[in-house]
Motif scaffolding. Structure first.
Motif, PDB file in Angstrom:
ATOM      1  N   ASP A  34       0.687  -1.193   0.074  1.00  0.00           N
ATOM      2  CA  ASP A  34      -0.319   0.030   0.065  1.00  0.00           C
ATOM      3  C   ASP A  34       0.699   1.273   0.022  1.00  0.00           C
ATOM      4  OD1 ASP A  34      -2.192  -1.516  -0.391  1.00  0.00           O
ATOM      5  OD2 ASP A  34      -2.564  -1.255   2.057  1.00  0.00           O
ATOM      6  N   ASN A  35       2.041   1.128   0.534  1.00  0.00           N
ATOM      7  CA  ASN A  35       2.820   2.360   0.686  1.00  0.00           C
ATOM      8  C   ASN A  35       3.835   2.600  -0.446  1.00  0.00           C
ATOM      9  OD1 ASN A  35       4.635   0.071   1.189  1.00  0.00           O
ATOM     10  ND2 ASN A  35       5.850   1.405   2.925  1.00  0.00           N
ATOM     11  N   LYS A  36       3.550   1.864  -1.804  1.00  0.00           N
ATOM     12  CA  LYS A  36       4.389   1.849  -2.717  1.00  0.00           C
ATOM     13  C   LYS A  36       3.268   2.206  -4.225  1.00  0.00           C
ATOM     14  CE  LYS A  36       8.248   0.414  -1.037  1.00  0.00           C
ATOM     15  NZ  LYS A  36       9.148   1.182  -0.914  1.00  0.00           N
ATOM     16  N   MET A  37       3.733   2.684  -5.189  1.00  0.00           N
ATOM     17  CA  MET A  37       3.095   3.130  -6.267  1.00  0.00           C
ATOM     18  C   MET A  37       1.820   3.758  -6.083  1.00  0.00           C
ATOM     19  SD  MET A  37       4.201   0.308  -8.977  1.00  0.00           S
ATOM     20  CE  MET A  37       5.695   0.250 -10.030  1.00  0.00           C
ATOM     21  N   GLN A  38       1.791   4.709  -5.153  1.00  0.00           N
ATOM     22  CA  GLN A  38       0.458   5.692  -4.750  1.00  0.00           C
ATOM     23  C   GLN A  38       0.117   6.274  -6.263  1.00  0.00           C
ATOM     24  OE1 GLN A  38       3.545   5.618  -3.033  1.00  0.00           O
ATOM     25  NE2 GLN A  38       2.899   5.826  -1.084  1.00  0.00           N
ATOM     26  N   PHE A  39       0.793   6.372  -7.205  1.00  0.00           N
ATOM     27  CA  PHE A  39       0.561   7.228  -8.368  1.00  0.00           C
ATOM     28  C   PHE A  39      -0.628   6.273  -9.189  1.00  0.00           C
ATOM     29  CE2 PHE A  39       4.723   5.239  -8.633  1.00  0.00           C
ATOM     30  CZ  PHE A  39       4.338   4.522  -9.520  1.00  0.00           C
ATOM     31  N   MET A  40      -0.738   5.058  -9.063  1.00  0.00           N
ATOM     32  CA  MET A  40      -1.341   4.222  -9.795  1.00  0.00           C
ATOM     33  C   MET A  40      -2.837   4.633  -9.928  1.00  0.00           C
ATOM     34  SD  MET A  40       0.592   2.073 -11.759  1.00  0.00           S
ATOM     35  CE  MET A  40      -0.810   1.196 -12.360  1.00  0.00           C
ATOM     36  N   ALA A  41      -3.442   4.658 -11.129  1.00  0.00           N
ATOM     37  CA  ALA A  41      -4.781   5.064 -11.414  1.00  0.00           C
ATOM     38  C   ALA A  41      -5.510   3.992 -12.068  1.00  0.00           C
ATOM     39  CB  ALA A  41      -4.902   6.312 -12.099  1.00  0.00           C
ATOM     40  N   SER A  42      -6.685   3.374 -11.679  1.00  0.00           N
ATOM     41  CA  SER A  42      -7.554   2.508 -12.484  1.00  0.00           C
ATOM     42  C   SER A  42      -8.706   3.662 -13.532  1.00  0.00           C
ATOM     43  CB  SER A  42      -8.491   1.894 -11.726  1.00  0.00           C
ATOM     44  OG  SER A  42      -9.536   0.929 -12.329  1.00  0.00           O
ATOM     45  N   VAL A  43      -8.488   3.335 -14.791  1.00  0.00           N
ATOM     46  CA  VAL A  43      -9.036   4.081 -15.713  1.00  0.00           C
ATOM     47  C   VAL A  43     -10.371   3.249 -15.941  1.00  0.00           C
ATOM     48  CG1 VAL A  43      -9.382   4.981 -18.089  1.00  0.00           C
ATOM     49  CG2 VAL A  43      -7.210   5.150 -16.926  1.00  0.00           C
ATOM     50  N   GLN A  44     -11.606   3.860 -15.744  1.00  0.00           N
ATOM     51  CA  GLN A  44     -12.833   2.868 -15.678  1.00  0.00           C
ATOM     52  C   GLN A  44     -14.055   3.759 -16.977  1.00  0.00           C
ATOM     53  OE1 GLN A  44     -14.109   2.206 -11.728  1.00  0.00           O
ATOM     54  NE2 GLN A  44     -12.160   1.318 -11.194  1.00  0.00           N
ATOM     55  N   ASN A  45     -14.797   2.873 -17.216  1.00  0.00           N
ATOM     56  CA  ASN A  45     -15.742   3.349 -18.026  1.00  0.00           C
ATOM     57  C   ASN A  45     -17.035   3.776 -17.225  1.00  0.00           C
ATOM     58  OD1 ASN A  45     -17.259   1.010 -17.307  1.00  0.00           O
ATOM     59  ND2 ASN A  45     -16.732  -0.075 -18.970  1.00  0.00           N
ATOM     60  N   ASN A  46     -18.260   4.049 -18.044  1.00  0.00           N
ATOM     61  CA  ASN A  46     -19.388   4.560 -17.272  1.00  0.00           C
ATOM     62  C   ASN A  46     -20.276   3.374 -16.475  1.00  0.00           C
ATOM     63  OD1 ASN A  46     -20.596   3.074 -19.414  1.00  0.00           O
ATOM     64  ND2 ASN A  46     -21.502   4.938 -20.356  1.00  0.00           N
ATOM     65  N   GLN A  47     -19.813   2.254 -16.434  1.00  0.00           N
ATOM     66  CA  GLN A  47     -20.217   1.302 -15.692  1.00  0.00           C
ATOM     67  C   GLN A  47     -19.240   0.958 -14.557  1.00  0.00           C
ATOM     68  OE1 GLN A  47     -20.923  -1.947 -18.495  1.00  0.00           O
ATOM     69  NE2 GLN A  47     -22.939  -1.396 -18.662  1.00  0.00           N
ATOM     70  N   ASN A  48     -18.090   1.841 -14.274  1.00  0.00           N
ATOM     71  CA  ASN A  48     -17.336   1.754 -13.249  1.00  0.00           C
ATOM     72  C   ASN A  48     -16.721   0.354 -13.201  1.00  0.00           C
ATOM     73  OD1 ASN A  48     -18.368   4.149 -12.381  1.00  0.00           O
ATOM     74  ND2 ASN A  48     -19.531   3.330 -10.650  1.00  0.00           N
ATOM     75  N   VAL A  49     -16.083   0.029 -14.526  1.00  0.00           N
ATOM     76  CA  VAL A  49     -15.509  -1.104 -14.609  1.00  0.00           C
ATOM     77  C   VAL A  49     -14.159  -0.719 -15.181  1.00  0.00           C
ATOM     78  CG1 VAL A  49     -15.127  -3.226 -16.306  1.00  0.00           C
ATOM     79  CG2 VAL A  49     -17.691  -2.503 -15.332  1.00  0.00           C
ATOM     80  N   HIS A  50     -13.092  -1.301 -14.717  1.00  0.00           N
ATOM     81  CA  HIS A  50     -11.852  -1.108 -15.161  1.00  0.00           C
ATOM     82  C   HIS A  50     -11.463  -1.598 -16.398  1.00  0.00           C
ATOM     83  CE1 HIS A  50      -7.348  -1.028 -14.545  1.00  0.00           C
ATOM     84  NE2 HIS A  50      -7.086  -1.999 -15.431  1.00  0.00           N
ATOM     85  N   ILE A  51     -10.827  -0.515 -17.296  1.00  0.00           N
ATOM     86  CA  ILE A  51     -10.570  -0.778 -18.686  1.00  0.00           C
ATOM     87  C   ILE A  51      -9.071  -0.425 -19.142  1.00  0.00           C
ATOM     88  CG2 ILE A  51     -12.960  -0.275 -19.771  1.00  0.00           C
ATOM     89  CD1 ILE A  51     -11.962   2.502 -20.327  1.00  0.00           C
ATOM     90  N   CYS A  52      -8.611   0.307 -18.141  1.00  0.00           N
ATOM     91  CA  CYS A  52      -6.965   0.513 -18.289  1.00  0.00           C
ATOM     92  C   CYS A  52      -6.161   1.018 -17.203  1.00  0.00           C
ATOM     93  CB  CYS A  52      -6.793   1.443 -19.410  1.00  0.00           C
ATOM     94  SG  CYS A  52      -7.213   1.311 -21.233  1.00  0.00           S
TER      95      CYS A  52
END
Length: 256
Positions: A34-52
């Motif tokens: 949890d204290n590593k890579m705090q810059f990571m982002a989950s890009v999601q669609n309008n159904q709140n599903v991870h796509i990228c």
């Protein structure tokens, strides 16, 4: 109908070429603390599903791959490594700033900025990754990292962020390897993992960062062979330093 036809033709072309640029799969990865890579982002669609995947570079902008645009990203999630543990405070609406030269993934310029609907405040869970100050002179087999969410090589879906170490592949050697498959790599790319190693990404782990010496060095673009039984072909990343002038221009305007 026209848009749908274009999408079908593109998918057919990618399949023919052996390119797979959608989804998110880290091969032989380990759970990120949890204290590593705090810059990571989950890009999601309008159904709140991870796509990228994506990565935060300041309090307003996330970097991802331009080809993720066709999956219609509408939000990003910041501040969690577990996609089962998401609340609405972690979700940010986005405005897409696709690189103007991008046409299709195999032609390069596969980079896009996402402007957040509100500022992301830094805390122990959220911290932007530094950008390189200039061009990066990679050493052959230099060790870097790539991270993402999604299925693993056995096809199992995971919600925990995974990370794996990948070695840089000499660019000229990478080009020759791909040319043996009758494919010419685009300009402004970096190669790492997938070749002479069992480590790499699968189906693109699209938009995630290649991290070298603690800085963002590349953006996951595409690979070869969707069974991801590495080693086979070097994985391809957008060379982020090549796009620093464009990124800085958008950051200065705070808009695109």
């Amino acid at each position: 109908m026209k848009h749908a036809l274009h999408r079908i033709l593109l998918l057919q072309l990618l399949t023919t070429l052996g390119l797979h640029a959608l989804g998110s799969e880290i091969i032989n990865g380990k759970k990120v603390p949890d204290n590593k890579m705090q810059f990571m982002a989950s890009v999601q669609n309008n159904q709140n599903v991870h796509i990228c995947g994506g990565f935060l570079i300041n309090e307003v902008f996330v970097v991802t791959a331009a080809h993720c645009d066709r999956s219609n990203p509408t939000s990003v999630v910041l501040g969690t490594h577990n996609l089962k543990k998401v609340d609405e405070k972690m979700r940010y609406g986005v405005k897409r700033c696709k690189h103007p030269s991008y046409k299709k993934v195999e032609e390069g310029a596969d980079i896009m900025l996402l402007k957040l609907s509100r500022k992301a405040r830094q805390n122990k869970r959220i911290k932007p990754i530094p950008l390189p100050k200039a061009e990066i002179k990679f050493k052959n087999e230099q060790k870097c990292q790539v991270a993402g969410w999604g299925s693993t090589s056995d096809g199992k879906s995971v919600d925990e962020l995974l990370m794996v170490v990948v070695p840089i592949v000499d660019l000229e050697a990478c080009k020759r390897i791909w040319e043996r498959r009758n494919f010419t790599l685009p300009e402004n790319i970096t190669c790492a993992g997938g070749y002479r190693t069992k480590n790499g990404f699968c189906e693109g782990d699209s938009g995630g960062p290649l991290v070298c010496n603690g800085r963002a060095a590349g953006v996951v673009s595409y690979n070869w062979n969707n069974n991801c039984q590495y080693p086979n072909m070097p994985n391809v990343y957008t060379d982020l330093p090549k796009y620093l002038p464009w990124i800085r221009k958008i950051l200065k305007k705070n808009n695109c």
